[in-house]
Motif scaffolding. Structure first.
Motif, short mmCIF file in Angstrom:
data_model
loop_
_atom_site.label_atom_id
_atom_site.label_comp_id
_atom_site.label_asym_id
_atom_site.label_seq_id
_atom_site.Cartn_x
_atom_site.Cartn_y
_atom_site.Cartn_z
N LEU A 167 -7.46 0.97 2.11
CA LEU A 167 -6.61 1.61 2.58
C LEU A 167 -5.62 2.13 1.54
O LEU A 167 -5.45 3.66 1.81
CB LEU A 167 -5.54 0.66 3.47
N PHE A 168 -5.21 1.76 0.21
CA PHE A 168 -4.77 2.31 -0.44
C PHE A 168 -5.47 3.71 -1.24
O PHE A 168 -5.01 4.63 -1.28
CB PHE A 168 -4.52 1.37 -1.81
N VAL B 272 2.13 8.89 -6.14
CA VAL B 272 1.38 9.78 -5.94
C VAL B 272 1.81 11.21 -5.34
O VAL B 272 1.94 12.39 -5.80
CB VAL B 272 0.08 9.53 -5.32
N PHE C 73 -3.32 11.87 0.33
CA PHE C 73 -2.12 12.48 -0.34
C PHE C 73 -2.50 13.38 -1.45
O PHE C 73 -1.52 14.40 -1.71
CB PHE C 73 -1.11 11.51 -0.60
N LEU D 159 -5.50 6.58 1.56
CA LEU D 159 -4.37 7.23 1.70
C LEU D 159 -4.11 7.99 0.26
O LEU D 159 -3.40 8.97 0.59
CB LEU D 159 -2.99 6.06 1.79
N SER D 160 -4.04 7.36 -0.82
CA SER D 160 -3.93 8.32 -1.98
C SER D 160 -4.73 9.27 -2.28
O SER D 160 -4.17 10.50 -2.51
CB SER D 160 -3.90 7.35 -3.36
N ALA E 249 0.74 -1.18 -0.02
CA ALA E 249 -0.08 -0.02 0.12
C ALA E 249 0.86 1.12 -0.02
O ALA E 249 0.54 2.37 -0.73
CB ALA E 249 -0.96 -0.06 1.06
N ILE F 241 1.46 4.15 -3.09
CA ILE F 241 1.17 5.65 -3.04
C ILE F 241 2.34 6.58 -3.41
O ILE F 241 2.27 7.89 -3.55
CB ILE F 241 0.46 6.16 -1.80
N MET G 122 -7.58 -8.52 0.70
CA MET G 122 -7.23 -7.59 -0.28
C MET G 122 -8.11 -6.43 -0.67
O MET G 122 -7.81 -5.23 -0.70
CB MET G 122 -7.31 -8.33 -1.63
N ASN H 18 -7.27 -3.70 1.90
CA ASN H 18 -6.03 -3.27 1.42
C ASN H 18 -6.25 -2.04 0.48
O ASN H 18 -5.62 -1.05 0.43
CB ASN H 18 -5.30 -4.36 0.81
#
Lengths: 183, 308
Positions: B7-8, A14, B15, B11-12, A7, A11, B1, B4
């Motif tokens: 979460l990904f 990004v 950000f 988070l992205s 994960a 990122i 998964m 997962n």
């Protein structure tokens, strides 16, 4: 554990892309002049800070009003004391966006016409501004130029009757900022 | 998964929000703070270089010429026959010039005692906040030389040219408390080369206090008072000139573009330091009040270099 690493790794690109697209300047120039025939009211500020995000076209400007310099010392004093009241409102800001980002090829050197829209804050009042400008890309550096006109009354700046013929209600503002990529 | 991926995504998302506009603004602030811890100087503590009779802490800017014309009419209590003093006038014409940011000089000629005067004023400290060495006050020093050119009272005795000279030294300590309120203290020392009589002093000490309250952006109420101090170093000598009073003035500053008009009421007749600090004879509270005005008009002689 593996999943978390996966994960985090996914990122990373990004973040990297974001840092890549941030351009910054602290020595941008903003000048203004009032269109009056009687007296030339003109000032320049060479300490303008601005950040540009080329990924989404967002741009912000922060201008310390006390850094506007005039030919005449008294004009500068009156500008700060009586007109923009820079002790009460030390800063002018602009938060906006390049709306035609799709027309700009950031990877190729050249000059592109831009249209910018955003909120300008001056003298405690925020107003929507729409203007055309240009964006120049040259060897990894970005330059932004724009000219637009504001009305003093829109920002609650009043001209006393005694000097009404000397100061125009319309103020032309010229922006010239050269950005470096933020490290 | 599934978790997962979630979460990904979360988070992205967080950000990619990193550089939204307010964050761009914050970025700007951080950069600004890093590079410029700017010192902020107090400006326009007073509207012009004179409060009414005496100096304020202000200087004219470098390269600026200030033409000053000052009038004091006769005393109000002289009644309708003299139109409450308007039949007479004492006046001073003066030119002030700013040599640098800190130094200004000036010359003047008064009808009172046919005086010529010249002064230099230096800004020692400027009130500031932020940066290194912030100062709560501004401090200026003024030195004035005054020359009486009235004909000698007794031409038969031996008269010296130097007897016509007087000197005044002042320190001006000022603070702009807020946009509306500025106050200053003016410890002053006046030396006359020739005293009128043996019992009168050559050296006179005084403490002045003055200030302004802004009534609007372009109008302020001012007051100025000089108290002659009972300090005397010579035995048998009075500390002040016989029959004199302390100088008091109250009035208004009206600013219109390049002009400042000052209208006031004062018990002093003259407009030079030695005259109003040490030679004021009018009693303000008995109506020995002069209506007076100063007009100041500035001309920019040398344009400022734009800072690049």
């Amino acid at each position: 554990m593996k999943k978390i690493i996966f994960a985090l790794l996914s990122i990373l690109p990004v973040i990297a892309a974001d840092a890549q697209s941030i351009y910054i300047t602290k020595t941008g120039s903003v000048t203004f002049h009032s269109r009056s025939t009687v007296e030339k009211v003109e000032a320049e500020n060479n300490e303008v800070s601005s950040v540009l995000n080329t990924q989404n076209g967002e741009m912000v400007f922060a201008i310390l009003l006390k850094s506007f310099h005039f030919d005449r010392a008294l004009m500068e004093e009156h500008f700060n004391e009586n007109y923009v009241e820079s002790n009460k409102f030390p800063k002018s800001t602009f938060k906006g966006k390049i709306t035609n980002l799709a027309d700009i090829n950031l990877t190729r050197d050249g000059t592109y016409t831009t249209s910018v829209e955003g909120d300008m804050n001056l003298h405690g009042i925020t107003k929507r501004i729409k203007t055309m400008g240009s964006l120049t890309i040259k060897s990894g550096k970005v330059q932004v130029n724009a000219t637009f006109t504001i009305k003093l009354a829109d920002f609650n700046i009043t001209i006393p009757a005694l000097v009404e013929d000397k100061i125009s209600e319309q103020i032309d503002i010229t922006v010239d900022c050269r950005y470096d990529k933020k490290n | 998964m599934k978790t997962n991926m979630l979460l990904f995504l979360l988070l992205s998302l967080s950000f990619s929000k990193l550089y939204a506009q307010d964050d761009l603004m914050n970025l700007l602030e951080e950069e600004k703070d890093k590079f410029s811890k700017k010192k902020n100087f107090a400006t326009a503590t007073f509207k012009t270089t004179r409060l009414m009779n005496g100096h304020t802490v202000e200087n004219v800017a470098a390269g600026v010429l200030d033409v000053k014309i000052s009038h004091r009419f006769g005393m109000l209590n002289r009644g309708g026959y003299e139109l409450f003093g308007l039949d007479q006038a004492s006046m001073r014409m003066g030119l002030d010039y700013g040599i640098s940011k800190r130094l200004m000089i000036g010359i003047g000629r008064s009808t009172y005692q046919k005086q010529y005067d010249a002064f230099g004023k230096f800004k020692i400290i400027r009130q500031s906040s932020g940066g290194s060495w912030p100062s709560p006050v501004s401090v200026s020093a003024v030195t004035t030389v005054m020359l009486k050119t009235l004909k000698w009272e007794d031409p038969k005795r031996q008269n010296f040219y130097t007897s016509r000279l007087s000197f005044a030294h002042q320190l001006i300590i000022a603070r702009k408390f807020s946009e509306g309120l500025s106050l200053q203290l003016m410890p002053s020392f006046v030396h006359d080369n020739l005293a009128n009589t043996v019992s009168e002093p050559n050296d006179i000490f005084a403490l002045g206090i003055g200030g302004r309250i802004k009534l609007s952006k372009r109008l302020s109420f001012n007051a100025e008072y000089y108290h002659v101090l009972p300090i005397s170093f010579v035995e048998g000598e009075n500390y002040r000139i016989n029959g004199t009073k302390n100088s008091l003035a109250v009035g208004f500053d009206i600013e219109t573009g390049g002009h400042v008009f000052q209208l006031h009421f004062t018990n002093s007749t003259g407009m030079t330091e030695k005259t109003f600090i040490t030679e004021t004879t009018g009693d303000f509270f008995k109506g020995d009040i002069h209506f007076g005005f100063n007009i100041s008009r500035v001309f920019t002689i040398k344009k400022r270099k734009k800072n690049k």
